[in-house]
Design a protein around this motif. Sequence first.
Motif, short mmCIF file in Angstrom:
data_model
loop_
_atom_site.label_atom_id
_atom_site.label_comp_id
_atom_site.label_asym_id
_atom_site.label_seq_id
_atom_site.Cartn_x
_atom_site.Cartn_y
_atom_site.Cartn_z
N GLU A 132 0.60 -1.22 -0.05
CA GLU A 132 0.35 -0.01 -0.22
C GLU A 132 1.22 0.96 -0.43
OE1 GLU A 132 -0.75 0.45 4.44
OE2 GLU A 132 -2.41 -0.85 3.64
N ARG A 133 -0.16 2.54 -0.40
CA ARG A 133 1.46 3.40 -0.40
C ARG A 133 1.87 4.08 0.97
NH1 ARG A 133 -1.98 8.57 -3.90
NH2 ARG A 133 -2.00 6.88 -5.23
N GLN A 134 3.09 4.33 1.14
CA GLN A 134 3.70 4.54 1.95
C GLN A 134 3.76 6.04 2.61
OE1 GLN A 134 5.06 1.98 3.99
NE2 GLN A 134 3.51 1.10 2.32
N ARG A 188 -1.48 10.26 -12.58
CA ARG A 188 -1.12 10.14 -13.18
C ARG A 188 -1.47 8.64 -11.77
NH1 ARG A 188 1.79 14.04 -12.52
NH2 ARG A 188 3.40 12.93 -9.98
N ARG A 189 -1.18 7.23 -12.51
CA ARG A 189 -1.94 6.41 -10.87
C ARG A 189 -0.96 5.34 -11.86
NH1 ARG A 189 -4.13 9.41 -9.05
NH2 ARG A 189 -6.16 9.53 -9.49
N LEU A 190 -0.23 4.83 -12.64
CA LEU A 190 1.02 3.86 -12.96
C LEU A 190 1.69 3.63 -12.17
CD1 LEU A 190 1.54 3.69 -16.96
CD2 LEU A 190 -0.14 2.44 -15.37
N ALA A 191 2.24 4.63 -11.63
CA ALA A 191 3.47 4.33 -10.50
C ALA A 191 2.60 3.89 -9.25
CB ALA A 191 3.74 5.89 -9.49
N HIS A 192 1.87 3.75 -8.70
CA HIS A 192 0.87 2.87 -7.62
C HIS A 192 0.72 1.22 -7.89
CE1 HIS A 192 1.05 7.00 -5.41
NE2 HIS A 192 0.80 6.83 -6.40
N THR A 193 0.95 0.73 -9.32
CA THR A 193 1.03 0.21 -9.44
C THR A 193 2.44 -1.27 -10.26
OG1 THR A 193 1.40 -0.13 -12.13
CG2 THR A 193 -0.92 0.56 -10.95
N ASP A 194 2.27 -2.40 -10.44
CA ASP A 194 3.73 -2.98 -10.60
C ASP A 194 4.23 -2.87 -12.18
OD1 ASP A 194 1.92 -4.34 -12.14
OD2 ASP A 194 2.63 -6.64 -11.32
N ALA A 195 3.96 -1.98 -13.05
CA ALA A 195 3.92 -1.45 -13.90
C ALA A 195 5.34 -1.60 -14.79
CB ALA A 195 3.65 -0.05 -14.61
N LEU A 196 6.33 -1.11 -14.05
CA LEU A 196 8.31 -0.92 -13.84
C LEU A 196 8.19 -2.34 -14.02
CD1 LEU A 196 10.69 0.43 -14.60
CD2 LEU A 196 10.46 0.42 -11.99
N ALA A 197 8.02 -3.32 -13.31
CA ALA A 197 8.12 -4.89 -13.65
C ALA A 197 7.77 -5.20 -14.15
CB ALA A 197 7.75 -5.75 -11.54
N ARG A 198 6.65 -4.79 -14.81
CA ARG A 198 6.00 -5.82 -16.06
C ARG A 198 7.03 -5.05 -17.41
NH1 ARG A 198 1.74 -3.85 -16.44
NH2 ARG A 198 0.96 -2.95 -15.33
N ALA A 213 18.75 5.34 1.57
CA ALA A 213 18.11 4.04 2.06
C ALA A 213 17.46 4.44 2.94
CB ALA A 213 19.59 3.85 2.72
N ARG A 214 16.73 5.85 2.92
CA ARG A 214 15.17 6.07 3.20
C ARG A 214 14.15 6.20 2.63
NH1 ARG A 214 15.82 6.92 9.25
NH2 ARG A 214 17.72 6.49 9.37
N ASP A 215 14.01 5.85 1.27
CA ASP A 215 13.33 6.14 0.72
C ASP A 215 11.96 6.00 1.47
OD1 ASP A 215 11.54 6.43 -1.25
OD2 ASP A 215 12.77 6.61 -2.91
N THR A 216 10.71 6.69 1.38
CA THR A 216 9.44 7.37 1.70
C THR A 216 8.59 6.40 0.75
OG1 THR A 216 9.92 9.07 2.53
CG2 THR A 216 7.94 8.14 2.31
N LEU A 217 9.16 5.63 -0.70
CA LEU A 217 8.53 4.95 -1.32
C LEU A 217 7.87 3.90 -1.14
CD1 LEU A 217 8.85 5.82 -4.78
CD2 LEU A 217 7.28 6.67 -3.15
N TYR A 218 9.30 3.47 -0.36
CA TYR A 218 9.63 1.72 0.25
C TYR A 218 9.17 1.37 1.61
CZ TYR A 218 9.59 0.96 -4.66
OH TYR A 218 9.96 1.09 -6.08
N ARG A 219 10.01 2.52 2.49
CA ARG A 219 10.27 2.18 3.69
C ARG A 219 10.99 0.56 4.53
NH1 ARG A 219 7.90 6.57 6.48
NH2 ARG A 219 6.62 7.51 5.28
N GLN A 220 9.85 -0.10 5.23
CA GLN A 220 10.81 -1.42 5.29
C GLN A 220 11.02 -1.96 3.73
OE1 GLN A 220 7.61 0.07 6.57
NE2 GLN A 220 6.12 -1.82 7.34
N TRP A 221 9.99 -1.99 2.96
CA TRP A 221 10.42 -2.82 1.98
C TRP A 221 11.42 -2.45 1.09
CZ3 TRP A 221 5.69 -1.13 4.31
CH2 TRP A 221 4.96 -2.29 4.27
N ILE A 222 12.17 -2.02 1.33
CA ILE A 222 12.98 -1.80 0.25
C ILE A 222 14.06 -2.35 0.24
CG2 ILE A 222 14.55 -0.86 1.85
CD1 ILE A 222 15.04 1.93 -0.16
N ALA A 223 14.35 -3.59 1.65
CA ALA A 223 15.13 -4.78 1.70
C ALA A 223 14.66 -5.76 0.18
CB ALA A 223 15.25 -5.46 2.43
#
Length: 275
Positions: A132-134, A188-198, A213-223
């Motif tokens: 979900e959005r962080q 814009r909506r694609l940034a909140h999908t898996d469009a880049l991975a696809r 390392a502290r990118d808010t887009l990912y937080r604990q999921w950056i790993a």
Amino acid sequence: MTPCGAGSLVWHVWQPTGAGGAEPPLVLLHGGSGSWTHWVRNIGTLRSWGRTVWVPDLPGFGDSAVPPGGADADALVEPLAEGMRALWGDAPCDLVGFSFGGLTAGLLLAAEPRLARQLVLVGAPAMGVVPERQFTLKGWRHLASAAAQEAAHRHNLAELMLHDATLIDGLALELHQANVVRDRMPRRRLAHTDALARALPAVRCPVHAIYGARDTLYRQWIAALEDAYRAAAPDFRGMALVPDAGHWVQFERPGPFEAALRAALEAGAAGPGRG
């Protein structure tokens, strides 16, 4: 300027200051609600490497016209591809995309793989690892007073862009305020999908990733990001994390970011990887 819809796609170019000039064009794509100024703290260093640096205002942002037939990253592919070919023909560039510009770069090379020798994704979204959005941004266009709008901009810079809040006042705030009023693609909506991975499985060139390392887009999921890139990109060369930096990593920590970028570009130009 190159054609874009009913107007022009505006490109900014800086010639190298150091020895060199024979390397491919180094193309930087900015983030959402931005312009070429997302890279303002880096251009001098990149020129000193002997690189010719090209930075467009993406369609729908800055001084460029809106793209025809769409209002998201996929609508930017055709005018960017046409512009790149018009400017330097069939020669591949080294392409670096920040945030929304990273998503755009991935979609571009999935459709037009010969346009780039290598791809560096900086703080890119849409890798499908975050449930979900962080972050939560505040609207500002409806606010009547300049002071209220400025307070919203400060909140948004702290919430999404910068880990170090002391950097907000001054240049960061000035650039942000100048850029957001020229954003004509706010839904814009694609940034909140898996469009880049696809898109990445169709990108054949070396792919590198750089994140704060502290990118808010990912937080604990950056790993989880590195594994996602390895699964998606056929020639993934690795991910660098810049310590003490948030999403706008190239502005917040320009020295460490530039070191990571140079290492990535040199590694990608050296030869084939696992792909």
